[in-house]
Design a protein around this motif. Sequence first.
Motif, PDB file in Angstrom:
ATOM      1  N   ASP A  37      28.048  -3.454  -4.710  1.00  0.00           N
ATOM      2  CA  ASP A  37      28.455  -4.170  -3.504  1.00  0.00           C
ATOM      3  C   ASP A  37      27.412  -3.962  -2.413  1.00  0.00           C
ATOM      4  N   PHE A  38      27.080  -5.045  -1.703  1.00  0.00           N
ATOM      5  CA  PHE A  38      26.111  -4.901  -0.611  1.00  0.00           C
ATOM      6  C   PHE A  38      26.743  -4.257   0.623  1.00  0.00           C
ATOM      7  N   LEU A  39      28.066  -4.128   0.635  1.00  0.00           N
ATOM      8  CA  LEU A  39      28.739  -3.387   1.704  1.00  0.00           C
ATOM      9  C   LEU A  39      29.223  -2.072   1.124  1.00  0.00           C
ATOM     10  N   ALA A  40      28.491  -1.025   1.399  1.00  0.00           N
ATOM     11  CA  ALA A  40      28.764   0.285   0.834  1.00  0.00           C
ATOM     12  C   ALA A  40      28.245   1.344   1.809  1.00  0.00           C
ATOM     13  N   SER A  63      16.485  -7.163   5.701  1.00  0.00           N
ATOM     14  CA  SER A  63      15.417  -7.750   6.507  1.00  0.00           C
ATOM     15  C   SER A  63      14.493  -8.640   5.688  1.00  0.00           C
ATOM     16  N   LEU A  64      13.914  -9.618   6.375  1.00  0.00           N
ATOM     17  CA  LEU A  64      12.790 -10.384   5.846  1.00  0.00           C
ATOM     18  C   LEU A  64      11.544  -9.929   6.589  1.00  0.00           C
ATOM     19  N   ILE A  65      10.511  -9.546   5.852  1.00  0.00           N
ATOM     20  CA  ILE A  65       9.269  -9.057   6.442  1.00  0.00           C
ATOM     21  C   ILE A  65       8.169 -10.063   6.125  1.00  0.00           C
ATOM     22  N   SER A  66       7.376 -10.388   7.119  1.00  0.00           N
ATOM     23  CA  SER A  66       6.293 -11.348   6.926  1.00  0.00           C
ATOM     24  C   SER A  66       5.136 -10.996   7.853  1.00  0.00           C
ATOM     25  N   ILE A  67       4.031 -11.714   7.678  1.00  0.00           N
ATOM     26  CA  ILE A  67       2.856 -11.542   8.536  1.00  0.00           C
ATOM     27  C   ILE A  67       2.616 -12.853   9.269  1.00  0.00           C
ATOM     28  N   HIS A  68       2.539 -12.788  10.587  1.00  0.00           N
ATOM     29  CA  HIS A  68       2.354 -14.002  11.388  1.00  0.00           C
ATOM     30  C   HIS A  68       0.981 -14.597  11.093  1.00  0.00           C
ATOM     31  N   PRO A  69       0.920 -15.881  10.745  1.00  0.00           N
ATOM     32  CA  PRO A  69      -0.361 -16.464  10.313  1.00  0.00           C
ATOM     33  C   PRO A  69      -1.395 -16.591  11.426  1.00  0.00           C
ATOM     34  N   LYS A 114       0.841  -1.192   0.000  1.00  0.00           N
ATOM     35  CA  LYS A 114       0.000   0.000   0.000  1.00  0.00           C
ATOM     36  C   LYS A 114       0.878   1.245   0.000  1.00  0.00           C
ATOM     37  N   HIS A 115       0.508   2.203  -0.818  1.00  0.00           N
ATOM     38  CA  HIS A 115       1.153   3.512  -0.750  1.00  0.00           C
ATOM     39  C   HIS A 115       0.749   4.221   0.549  1.00  0.00           C
ATOM     40  N   ASN A 116       1.532   5.049   1.149  1.00  0.00           N
ATOM     41  CA  ASN A 116       2.952   5.236   0.904  1.00  0.00           C
ATOM     42  C   ASN A 116       3.732   4.205   1.706  1.00  0.00           C
ATOM     43  N   SER A 117       4.801   3.673   1.134  1.00  0.00           N
ATOM     44  CA  SER A 117       5.661   2.746   1.846  1.00  0.00           C
ATOM     45  C   SER A 117       7.104   3.009   1.455  1.00  0.00           C
ATOM     46  N   LYS A 118       8.008   2.680   2.404  1.00  0.00           N
ATOM     47  CA  LYS A 118       9.431   2.945   2.195  1.00  0.00           C
ATOM     48  C   LYS A 118      10.235   1.816   2.814  1.00  0.00           C
ATOM     49  N   PHE A 119      11.281   1.364   2.099  1.00  0.00           N
ATOM     50  CA  PHE A 119      12.045   0.203   2.539  1.00  0.00           C
ATOM     51  C   PHE A 119      13.534   0.476   2.466  1.00  0.00           C
ATOM     52  N   ALA A 120      14.250  -0.015   3.484  1.00  0.00           N
ATOM     53  CA  ALA A 120      15.707   0.071   3.488  1.00  0.00           C
ATOM     54  C   ALA A 120      16.278  -0.873   2.440  1.00  0.00           C
ATOM     55  N   SER A 121      17.596  -0.836   2.285  1.00  0.00           N
ATOM     56  CA  SER A 121      18.272  -1.658   1.285  1.00  0.00           C
ATOM     57  C   SER A 121      18.124  -3.143   1.597  1.00  0.00           C
ATOM     58  N   PHE A 122      18.037  -3.918   0.530  1.00  0.00           N
ATOM     59  CA  PHE A 122      17.998  -5.383   0.608  1.00  0.00           C
ATOM     60  C   PHE A 122      16.892  -5.867   1.547  1.00  0.00           C
ATOM     61  N   THR A 123      15.706  -5.352   1.285  1.00  0.00           N
ATOM     62  CA  THR A 123      14.512  -5.809   1.992  1.00  0.00           C
ATOM     63  C   THR A 123      13.831  -6.902   1.177  1.00  0.00           C
ATOM     64  N   GLY A 144      18.746  -8.566   9.139  1.00  0.00           N
ATOM     65  CA  GLY A 144      19.930  -9.372   8.870  1.00  0.00           C
ATOM     66  C   GLY A 144      19.641 -10.717   8.258  1.00  0.00           C
ATOM     67  N   TYR A 145      18.434 -10.903   7.751  1.00  0.00           N
ATOM     68  CA  TYR A 145      18.029 -12.205   7.194  1.00  0.00           C
ATOM     69  C   TYR A 145      19.017 -12.703   6.147  1.00  0.00           C
ATOM     70  N   TRP A 146      19.435 -11.837   5.230  1.00  0.00           N
ATOM     71  CA  TRP A 146      20.291 -12.265   4.122  1.00  0.00           C
ATOM     72  C   TRP A 146      21.612 -12.836   4.637  1.00  0.00           C
ATOM     73  N   PHE A 147      22.176 -12.224   5.675  1.00  0.00           N
ATOM     74  CA  PHE A 147      23.439 -12.727   6.220  1.00  0.00           C
ATOM     75  C   PHE A 147      23.251 -14.067   6.923  1.00  0.00           C
ATOM     76  N   MET A 148      22.079 -14.247   7.518  1.00  0.00           N
ATOM     77  CA  MET A 148      21.832 -15.480   8.276  1.00  0.00           C
ATOM     78  C   MET A 148      21.530 -16.670   7.377  1.00  0.00           C
ATOM     79  N   TYR A 149      20.765 -16.444   6.299  1.00  0.00           N
ATOM     80  CA  TYR A 149      20.202 -17.573   5.575  1.00  0.00           C
ATOM     81  C   TYR A 149      20.458 -17.588   4.068  1.00  0.00           C
TER      82      TYR A 149
END
Length: 738
Positions: free
Chosen positions: A467-470, A418-424, A391-400, A434-439
């Motif tokens: 580069d993802f480190l910048a 980050s990994l973003i989800s909705i609890h069922p 939904k507008h408006n939304s904003k996300f950090a890098s590598f979401t 830090g999801y990408w670094f973990m998994y």
Amino acid sequence: MNNNITRLPINSLGYDFIKKEYLPEGENEYYLRNLQNRNGTEYRHLSAFEIEALVRNRNTSDNWNNLLVSDQFNPELVKNCRFYGLVRIGKLEPFFLSFSDLKVAVGLYDSTIISSDIGDNSVINNVHYLSHYVIGAEVILTNINEMQTTDKCKFGNGIIKEGEDESSRIWLELCNENGGRKILPFNGMLPGDAWLWSKYRDDEKLLDKFQEFTESEFKTARGFYGKVGDRTVIKNTNIIKDVWIGSDAYIKGANKLKNLTINSGTEGRTQIGEGCELVNGSVGFGSRIFYGVKAVRFVTAAHTQLKYGARLINSYLGSNATISCCEVLNSLIFPGHEQHHNNSFLCAATIMGQSNIPAGATIGSNHNSRGADGEIIAGRGFWPALCVSLKHNSKFASFTMLAKGDYNYELDIPLPFSLISIHPITNSLVIMPGYWFMYNMYALTRNAWKYVDRDQRNEKVQLIEYDFLAPDTINEMFSALKSLEIFTGKAYFKSIQNNKSSTESIYRKKGKELLNDASVNIDELSILAEGYENSKRNVEIIKVQKAYNIFKRIIAFYGYLHLFNFVQKEGINSVTKWQKSFPKKPQRGVWINVGGQLIPEKNVLQLKEKICNNKVNSWDELHAQYALEGEKYVKEKTMHAIASLEELLNINLSQLDKKTFIQFIDEAIVTKKWIFEEIKKSREKDYSNPFRKMMYNSQTEMDNVVGKFSDNSFIIQQEIELKNFIAQTKKIKANWIV
């Protein structure tokens, strides 16, 4: 109301292309055409024998004196053509041109040609209507219904010609459907141009200067001819109107091309294929557009792909990006974007590169407010999963990354990777920083390599960071550390003080203490974020301690890498030399992603001042500034990294001693090994997962289908890189004297 069809004398066809009121004093209607035709051919009138041969071959002309040719003109290679106005033809020799499976004889056949120049040894075959074009050498035009240029042609640029009303100007309504961020399209536009122009809407002087740049870049005089560059092939195409086409392009089966610049040549051969309709835009070098694409009011940068029915409207597409089978509206897309599926939709968005939009994604179901004025901004590496609705408006950090789901509330997620989800069950929003670094370290590192490897630009005016480190991601991680400390402290006090509130500084101090204590397990705390979603439901942050420690480790590694590079470059091998060479007051500072190029905020502000103060006066001069920023980038990134290391460790690196430096090297090696093991482990899961293996009756079958894990070229490459890193850092350590 009747169609406005006028009757004019046949002998006026092909003449008075420029109305008298728009002709400069002393010039005729061909003055711009003569400037455009730079082939150096000296033309002459036809001989009586040549006229006789042309008539015998069923050619006609309103005036044979206005058909001019080169000395090597062969009238036997012109058959069944009708000429009107001034037509000039280069040499024609008796051979055929072959391109792919197409073989056609040189010459002019079964065509109507009006006031055009034909280059040496070109083919004009069954072109029903060719009007006011300058055709290059060895060009093939065959089976074209209509190909003409009007006196007001703009070739896709956002200008207006002499005598035209402002309402006829073409704008690109980027980032927002309401036109509040509209910019003028122009050939050669870089993603940084589009971003600066669409972003700073509070600076009217800057916006005026950008419009001045565009209007001064392109002439407003009427009467320019269309162009087809050397060796371009166009076949089986319906309508081409007001189009400038570079050399070595290949156009086949297009429905309609109108008001365009199609760049093609040594920087990249452009291809446009069957069923395409392109109107009001600019196509970058080396682009490929085919199979039913519809693009209206658009700019594509170099080496982009549009295919399989993609629709691109009121949008800018950065270099090395691909869009197919889907709809993209009112969007600004930085380099390295992928969007491949028919049922994905992207609208009113700024996507900052290295992104992937999947099937079923609805990124921008607009009209959430009382007007079509919503926007979405996504940092580098944005990757929603299948069937994500935002939904507008939304904003996300890098590598979401967003897991599958309907996100029915506005989001502002500043935590990177980050990994973003909705609890069922609880329906709470769940964030795993830090999801990408973990998994998924494999995908993270491979993508960084992949984008560099696939950057096909010849002229890399803007230095794009892959580069993802910048500086941008490191700054986001610093902000994330602070937020995690505050949220953890608040969760702790809430658990023991019955919801008694305290100050942010106290929350942060306690959270920092808990997160840095390895003996404390904070998993039992319910850590909630505030201000991340416009709803009353909980926003849970999970794996906080693990993410916190990974962020610190990654920031330190980033600092170590650049510290070692600085030491090597400066030839430093002792504390004394270090203290002499250490940069004065390195600053972390704020950095901005300007169309994929990372630039310190202070430099961007200075650049804006230069533009407004007439120190930068054209797009070319602005592009030169991008190049200068690119030249400074390595040094400024190094200073950022050193400042980041100082801030993270809370030390003064100007007083660095040998013991600490050796400790840095040892820690960097450990981290580099950890990264490699995570790369290997995250990919190895695809080979050991029983639900992956169940598709195959044997290991041999699996190896033949997906390849052997031991043969993975990227992992082999990373292992070599690890060995080289260890050898290099050990050499630095050995050379350090005192």
